[in-house]
Design an enzyme around this catalytic site. Sequence first.
Site, PDB file in Angstrom:
ATOM      1  N   CYS A  30       0.824  -1.213   0.000  1.00  0.00           N
ATOM      2  CA  CYS A  30       0.000   0.000   0.000  1.00  0.00           C
ATOM      3  C   CYS A  30       0.855   1.258   0.000  1.00  0.00           C
ATOM      4  O   CYS A  30       0.677   2.138  -0.827  1.00  0.00           O
ATOM      5  CB  CYS A  30      -0.942   0.007   1.196  1.00  0.00           C
ATOM      6  SG  CYS A  30      -2.219  -1.240   1.051  1.00  0.00           S
ATOM      7  N   HIS A  31       1.749   1.360   0.945  1.00  0.00           N
ATOM      8  CA  HIS A  31       2.541   2.582   1.041  1.00  0.00           C
ATOM      9  C   HIS A  31       4.025   2.305   1.200  1.00  0.00           C
ATOM     10  O   HIS A  31       4.784   3.169   1.603  1.00  0.00           O
ATOM     11  CB  HIS A  31       2.020   3.463   2.180  1.00  0.00           C
ATOM     12  CG  HIS A  31       0.559   3.758   2.061  1.00  0.00           C
ATOM     13  ND1 HIS A  31      -0.396   3.044   2.733  1.00  0.00           N
ATOM     14  CD2 HIS A  31      -0.114   4.652   1.313  1.00  0.00           C
ATOM     15  CE1 HIS A  31      -1.594   3.495   2.406  1.00  0.00           C
ATOM     16  NE2 HIS A  31      -1.457   4.476   1.547  1.00  0.00           N
ATOM     17  N   GLY A  32       4.416   1.056   0.904  1.00  0.00           N
ATOM     18  CA  GLY A  32       5.839   0.756   0.771  1.00  0.00           C
ATOM     19  C   GLY A  32       6.630   0.545   2.052  1.00  0.00           C
ATOM     20  O   GLY A  32       7.833   0.768   2.071  1.00  0.00           O
TER      21      GLY A  32
END
Lengths: 190, 443
Positions: free
Chosen positions: A154-156
Amino acid sequence: MADTTQTAGHGPGSGSHSGGDPTRRDFIYLAAAATGVVGAAVTAWPFIDSLNPAADTLALASTDVDLAPVQVGQSITVTWRGKPVFIRHRTPEEIKSAVDVNVSELRDPQTDAARAKKPEWLIVVGICTHLGCIPLGQKNSDPRGEYGGWFCPCHGSVYDTSGRIRKGPAPRNLEVPSYAFKTDTSIRIG
Amino acid sequence: MAHGPSSSFKNPVVNWLDQRLPIFTMIQKEYGVFPTPRNFNYFWNFGAIAMIMLVTMIVSGIVLAMHYTPNTNLAFNSVERIMRDVNFGWLIRYIHMNGASFFFIAVYIHIFRGLYYGSYKKPRELLWMIGVVIFLLMMATAFMGYVLPWGQMSFWGATVITNLFSALPLVGQDIVTLLWGGFSVDNPTLNRFFALHYLLPFVIAAVVFLHVAALHVTGSNNPLGVEPKGPQDTLPFHPYYTVKDSFGTVVYLAIFAAFVFYAPNFFGEPDNYIQANPMVTPPHIVPEWYFLPYYAILRSITFDISIPFTGLKLIEAKLGGVIAMFGSIAILFILPWLDTSPVRSARFRPIFKKGILAFLVAFFLLMYVGAQTADAAWHLGGLEIPLVYVGQFATLVYFGFFLSLPFVGLIEKPLPLPASIAKPVLGGGATAAGAAAKPMEKA
């Protein structure tokens, strides 16, 4: 009490109650307001608390897992409280890379020993501490990020083989649920 | 058009009613003869259009609720049943789905119009703030409504957004548990979201009533931003603006219908036609389009905010993102006091006009960035620009626009304002052409 208090706006009262001194009426106002606030809070609480987890939700709060079939290097995902729990049977290399870390350099400093009761078994809640996505890395074919643990698409966020946050926006390590070994190869989570 | 002493309507039944409850007198006063600036452009249609969309959403929503089941095991299938088996269910659901988008389109244009023409300024500050409350309620309602079909995006959108609250210090996790009613987004969550999704539109309707009531105290702003100075500057609301609003509404509804019938899933995400699975996160979670700019702002704060040189962390990145996201709406509440210029309309404000256009570009840029994956990048020739930088730049412009307003008001030299509304319209004669305007006092 003998001394009578003036009603508001009714001329000067007895000397001791003139000016800004609190009167008995002020006290009654405050006491009434305070009682009202407490009453409102007490009334509101059952309604608010009814939104918290109910008894049956809490009753489902533990899960038993048999670890015997999980091979070294293999990971399984079990459900606990509606959430995925990652159980990884770590290889010696994975354990070594988790232990050989300078803890003070971590965002959420924790030793591997504090996170795994038995070094070969890592048990963490599989929910990214950023915004609750499920990180990839349970299958050997998944991207695991550069620390060999998990990678959240999702956001690494990148987690290591101890489930500790190493890179990306997540603030904390993957949560370690409370669990106990019932035997050498079976656990109870929760 | 009947006006004059109250309760002198021709129809005796109306008269009888009105003497006991002067509702017809009120309608006559507020929507019949109500003095309205004569120079509205089509941007002034969008309040009425938003109202029509609210009614559309409530009507279609009530019917959908009669077929929907708020249970994690049944919700997804009950929506599919609406689509396949319920008579005209497909139509009503597509109206409701696309209606949300078109409600937001109307409201975004309505808000932008207020920004551009300075409608938030004295004496309309409270009117503006009530409007921001409506906007917030709409966002909450839309978010909870999107969870109800219990598809993958429903579930993971709900998970990500409710987890935002876990960023709050100390009480964060308890609040999230309270929101969920469990340890993850699950059946209790779905149940309460359904209850609130049904409730909030009626709260919105009540706040819209306050919004309109406040509007009818101050009267409408207009494209020139100068107050009407007399009857020559206004028109009675009916028939002039009832007709203009009806025309705009019909055009808007025609476009709406085109989407409902020909591209009903244009605004949707294919992943939401997969039933929710708490064990699998979709590779790319995106909110509905109307939340994208705020989602991009959330993701733009990738850095902790610390006191320089001490290493003391004040706000970690996650909380910073949440603060920036909510701040991007909250700043609208103080906008009337941020803007120090007495001139309302951007037409007469050269610097403000450039600023608000930059703001508009930043808004669309954020919308674009919010729709991309977190690690996406632009490739310009050999140059690689990570989109997170683009988002950070646009976030800077977004907040910079608002925070520069106090200074813009001080340094800007406005263009000369017209003496009255009638003047530029008629090229002179402020007293001419009272033909349509009824005599009435209005400041």
